[in-house]
Design an enzyme around this catalytic site. Sequence first.
Site, PDB file in Angstrom:
ATOM      1  N   LYS A  22      19.830 -84.660 -68.072  1.00 57.41           N
ATOM      2  CA  LYS A  22      20.889 -84.127 -69.096  1.00 57.41           C
ATOM      3  C   LYS A  22      20.430 -82.513 -68.757  1.00 57.41           C
ATOM      4  O   LYS A  22      21.686 -81.863 -68.700  1.00 57.41           O
ATOM      5  CB  LYS A  22      20.563 -84.779 -70.260  1.00 57.41           C
ATOM      6  CG  LYS A  22      20.947 -83.789 -71.578  1.00 57.41           C
ATOM      7  CD  LYS A  22      20.793 -84.241 -72.957  1.00 57.41           C
ATOM      8  CE  LYS A  22      19.571 -83.608 -73.473  1.00 57.41           C
ATOM      9  NZ  LYS A  22      19.526 -82.121 -73.877  1.00 57.41           N
ATOM     10  N   ASN A  23      19.606 -82.339 -68.695  1.00 54.16           N
ATOM     11  CA  ASN A  23      19.211 -80.682 -68.757  1.00 54.16           C
ATOM     12  C   ASN A  23      19.244 -80.096 -67.432  1.00 54.16           C
ATOM     13  O   ASN A  23      19.006 -78.838 -67.257  1.00 54.16           O
ATOM     14  CB  ASN A  23      17.779 -80.640 -69.583  1.00 54.16           C
ATOM     15  CG  ASN A  23      17.774 -80.895 -70.984  1.00 54.16           C
ATOM     16  OD1 ASN A  23      18.510 -80.947 -71.516  1.00 54.16           O
ATOM     17  ND2 ASN A  23      16.522 -80.976 -71.315  1.00 54.16           N
ATOM     18  N   CYS A 119      18.763 -75.721 -84.953  1.00 57.16           N
ATOM     19  CA  CYS A 119      18.859 -77.270 -85.158  1.00 57.16           C
ATOM     20  C   CYS A 119      17.675 -77.591 -85.700  1.00 57.16           C
ATOM     21  O   CYS A 119      16.765 -76.825 -86.074  1.00 57.16           O
ATOM     22  CB  CYS A 119      19.014 -77.652 -83.387  1.00 57.16           C
ATOM     23  SG  CYS A 119      17.491 -77.591 -82.487  1.00 57.16           S
ATOM     24  N   ARG A 124      16.107 -71.292 -82.629  1.00 58.45           N
ATOM     25  CA  ARG A 124      16.971 -71.351 -81.120  1.00 58.45           C
ATOM     26  C   ARG A 124      17.419 -70.077 -80.778  1.00 58.45           C
ATOM     27  O   ARG A 124      18.690 -70.103 -80.514  1.00 58.45           O
ATOM     28  CB  ARG A 124      17.800 -72.545 -81.101  1.00 58.45           C
ATOM     29  CG  ARG A 124      16.969 -73.845 -81.293  1.00 58.45           C
ATOM     30  CD  ARG A 124      16.033 -74.226 -80.490  1.00 58.45           C
ATOM     31  NE  ARG A 124      16.465 -74.900 -79.172  1.00 58.45           N
ATOM     32  CZ  ARG A 124      16.879 -76.099 -78.691  1.00 58.45           C
ATOM     33  NH1 ARG A 124      16.914 -76.676 -79.778  1.00 58.45           N
ATOM     34  NH2 ARG A 124      17.093 -76.248 -77.440  1.00 58.45           N
ATOM     35  N   ASP A 307       9.355 -81.573 -74.519  1.00 54.83           N
ATOM     36  CA  ASP A 307      10.331 -82.700 -74.737  1.00 54.83           C
ATOM     37  C   ASP A 307       9.532 -83.959 -74.703  1.00 54.83           C
ATOM     38  O   ASP A 307      10.221 -85.140 -74.730  1.00 54.83           O
ATOM     39  CB  ASP A 307      11.361 -82.745 -73.810  1.00 54.83           C
ATOM     40  CG  ASP A 307      12.567 -81.553 -73.801  1.00 54.83           C
ATOM     41  OD1 ASP A 307      13.257 -81.172 -72.923  1.00 54.83           O
ATOM     42  OD2 ASP A 307      12.143 -80.789 -75.135  1.00 54.83           O
ATOM     43  N   ARG A 399      22.964 -88.755 -77.652  1.00 53.40           N
ATOM     44  CA  ARG A 399      22.971 -87.528 -77.010  1.00 53.40           C
ATOM     45  C   ARG A 399      22.198 -87.241 -75.598  1.00 53.40           C
ATOM     46  O   ARG A 399      22.611 -86.531 -74.808  1.00 53.40           O
ATOM     47  CB  ARG A 399      22.630 -86.331 -77.785  1.00 53.40           C
ATOM     48  CG  ARG A 399      23.574 -86.126 -79.114  1.00 53.40           C
ATOM     49  CD  ARG A 399      23.030 -85.072 -79.952  1.00 53.40           C
ATOM     50  NE  ARG A 399      23.143 -83.811 -78.717  1.00 53.40           N
ATOM     51  CZ  ARG A 399      22.685 -82.750 -79.280  1.00 53.40           C
ATOM     52  NH1 ARG A 399      22.101 -82.335 -80.447  1.00 53.40           N
ATOM     53  NH2 ARG A 399      22.449 -81.496 -78.274  1.00 53.40           N
TER      54      ARG A 399
HETATM   55  C1  EPZ Z   1      15.887 -75.891 -73.075  1.00 54.69           C
HETATM   56  O1  EPZ Z   1      16.004 -75.626 -74.182  1.00 54.69           O
HETATM   57  C2  EPZ Z   1      15.958 -77.698 -73.017  1.00 54.69           C
HETATM   58  N1  EPZ Z   1      17.538 -77.952 -73.365  1.00 54.69           N
HETATM   59  C3  EPZ Z   1      15.323 -78.148 -74.399  1.00 54.69           C
HETATM   60  O2  EPZ Z   1      15.458 -79.619 -74.282  1.00 54.69           O
HETATM   61  C4  EPZ Z   1      13.844 -77.906 -74.002  1.00 54.69           C
HETATM   62  O3  EPZ Z   1      13.059 -78.429 -75.115  1.00 54.69           O
HETATM   63  C5  EPZ Z   1      13.284 -76.425 -74.052  1.00 54.69           C
HETATM   64  O4  EPZ Z   1      14.428 -76.076 -72.945  1.00 54.69           O
HETATM   65  C6  EPZ Z   1      11.997 -76.045 -73.712  1.00 54.69           C
HETATM   66  O5  EPZ Z   1      11.702 -76.832 -72.496  1.00 54.69           O
HETATM   67  C7  EPZ Z   1      18.237 -77.702 -72.154  1.00 54.69           C
HETATM   68  O6  EPZ Z   1      17.894 -77.256 -71.313  1.00 54.69           O
HETATM   69  C8  EPZ Z   1      19.704 -77.981 -72.551  1.00 54.69           C
HETATM   70  P1  EPZ Z   1      13.918 -72.286 -74.349  1.00 54.69           P
HETATM   71  P2  EPZ Z   1      16.263 -73.869 -74.450  1.00 54.69           P
HETATM   72  O7  EPZ Z   1      15.002 -71.202 -74.130  1.00 54.69           O
HETATM   73  O8  EPZ Z   1      16.727 -73.362 -73.162  1.00 54.69           O
HETATM   74  C9  EPZ Z   1      12.572 -69.024 -77.684  1.00 54.69           C
HETATM   75  C10 EPZ Z   1      15.917 -81.603 -75.156  1.00 54.69           C
HETATM   76  O9  EPZ Z   1      15.354 -82.261 -76.148  1.00 54.69           O
HETATM   77  N2  EPZ Z   1      13.766 -68.168 -77.298  1.00 54.69           N
HETATM   78  O10 EPZ Z   1      13.255 -72.243 -73.227  1.00 54.69           O
HETATM   79  O11 EPZ Z   1      16.769 -73.870 -75.671  1.00 54.69           O
HETATM   80  C11 EPZ Z   1      12.938 -70.592 -78.164  1.00 54.69           C
HETATM   81  O12 EPZ Z   1      13.038 -70.344 -79.536  1.00 54.69           O
HETATM   82  C12 EPZ Z   1      16.239 -80.114 -75.535  1.00 54.69           C
HETATM   83  O13 EPZ Z   1      16.591 -82.048 -74.148  1.00 54.69           O
HETATM   84  C13 EPZ Z   1      13.950 -67.256 -77.796  1.00 54.69           C
HETATM   85  O14 EPZ Z   1      13.119 -66.860 -78.664  1.00 54.69           O
HETATM   86  O15 EPZ Z   1      14.580 -73.651 -74.691  1.00 54.69           O
HETATM   87  C14 EPZ Z   1      11.930 -71.281 -77.902  1.00 54.69           C
HETATM   88  O16 EPZ Z   1      10.933 -71.159 -78.917  1.00 54.69           O
HETATM   89  C15 EPZ Z   1      15.688 -79.774 -76.834  1.00 54.69           C
HETATM   90  N3  EPZ Z   1      15.097 -66.458 -77.470  1.00 54.69           N
HETATM   91  C16 EPZ Z   1      11.382 -70.928 -76.500  1.00 54.69           C
HETATM   92  O17 EPZ Z   1      11.837 -69.570 -76.525  1.00 54.69           O
HETATM   93  C17 EPZ Z   1      15.823 -66.582 -76.336  1.00 54.69           C
HETATM   94  O18 EPZ Z   1      16.900 -66.107 -76.004  1.00 54.69           O
HETATM   95  C18 EPZ Z   1      11.717 -71.708 -75.271  1.00 54.69           C
HETATM   96  O19 EPZ Z   1      13.276 -71.745 -75.668  1.00 54.69           O
HETATM   97  C19 EPZ Z   1      15.621 -67.922 -75.880  1.00 54.69           C
HETATM   98  C20 EPZ Z   1      14.445 -68.881 -76.323  1.00 54.69           C
END
Ligand code: EPZ
Length: 418
Positions: A22-23, A119, A124, A307, A399
Amino acid sequence: MDKLAIEGGASLAGEIVISGAKNAALPILCAALLTGGTMTFSNLPRLRDVATLLKLLAQMGVCVTPESGEERQAALDASGLNNPCAPYDLVKTMRASILVLGPLLARCGEAKVSLPGGCAIGARPVDQHIKGLQAMGAEIAVEQGYIHARAGRLKGARICTDMVTVTGTENLIMAASLAEGETIIENAAREPEVVDLANCLVSMGARISGAGTDVIRIQGVKKLRGATYAIMPDRIETGTYLCAAAATGGKVRLLKTSAASLDSVIDKLMDAGCDIRFARDAISLQAPARLKSISLRTAPYPAFPTDMQAQFMAINCVADGVATIRETIFENRFMHVAELQRLGADIQIEGNNAIVRGVASLQGATVMATDLRASASLVVAALVAQGETLIDRIYHLDRGYEDMAEKLSALGAKVRRI
Ligand code: EPZ
């Protein structure tokens, strides 16, 4: 609202095929916006999130074949892209829609994308996506819940994100692919799905080096061409079924998947007492009668993936001993704890740590899914609980897990979708 009824107690046995990731599919489908050529994808997972994204791309003017978005193959032709807008009603159901921002800016010079909003697992924010695109020359305003972005041709820049962000890195790689000059992304995410996106972009003519490391260099090009690409296997789906087999003392073989991107998860399952064997594109697991408790700490790849945290909490509920689980990525990713406690789990939360004491057995009950991976942890727990468990709101599962009830039934689980 659909529910899953699971009668616990069966040891999983047999073999199933793992679906596309998915990701990886979500950013790669967005990469189709970067070219006027046709992109042909295979090994797409048949998931609600993929169908939602294909609907979003179609309303932008991308020609999607088949329109249903329900097949494992799809052809996307963005030559008619005429509406660089991602509306709230679609984005609110699938946060990863933020991944259209970079490609739209790079291809059309403008984008209007709804803020994804938070969410269950956290706020996020997308500030790093915005900061990086501004560094490349984009003018971005956030008003009335929308990101309004404009740019002439983006310019290569050196960007260091404040924290490791998977979709942030992916957005910036896609934007940089068509920018003028070189972009260097430091503190880049190293997840295998980032590498899969980079490999797809390279097949379209992008010039990218360092994907999979924390410094990625992109030499912008004027145009990208259409290409054919097969999505990588889903490592989180793989890890989830390994956990289900481990929790139930089972013996399974997962096909069309690879252990290469799951080292940290496999190491933990081996520490828990599982015997794991590898073939070219298959993984076999033989579980012990009772697992040993395994502590873990989530962190960006190649460390233990957030995850997989909820699924490991489930197996620790019925393991021998006490485990400490530390969640370092998201501020609220323990929503499954209260539901697991309804099944009789002994879990204490202290800040971003959860202390899990293994119990002799769990008892079936009615529980509620709150987010995608929390739902998966409830399924793992239900498979090993005594009696029947009813899991509500399983649209969360749909999902991210293709045909989960069918795959579990094929492994001998007693699962009914109501
Ligand atoms: C990706 O989400 C995945 N989703 C998530 O999988 C996964 O849990 C996550 O990466 C971490 O590995 C997809 O790839 C579609 P991040 P993402 O940006 O990119 C903070 C699932 O279950 N942050 O790596 O949204 C954020 O709040 C999903 O399949 C900021 O502060 O995660 C978090 O604490 C859930 N500002 C941390 O960084 C930003 O601009 C990591 O988030 C971006 C992120």
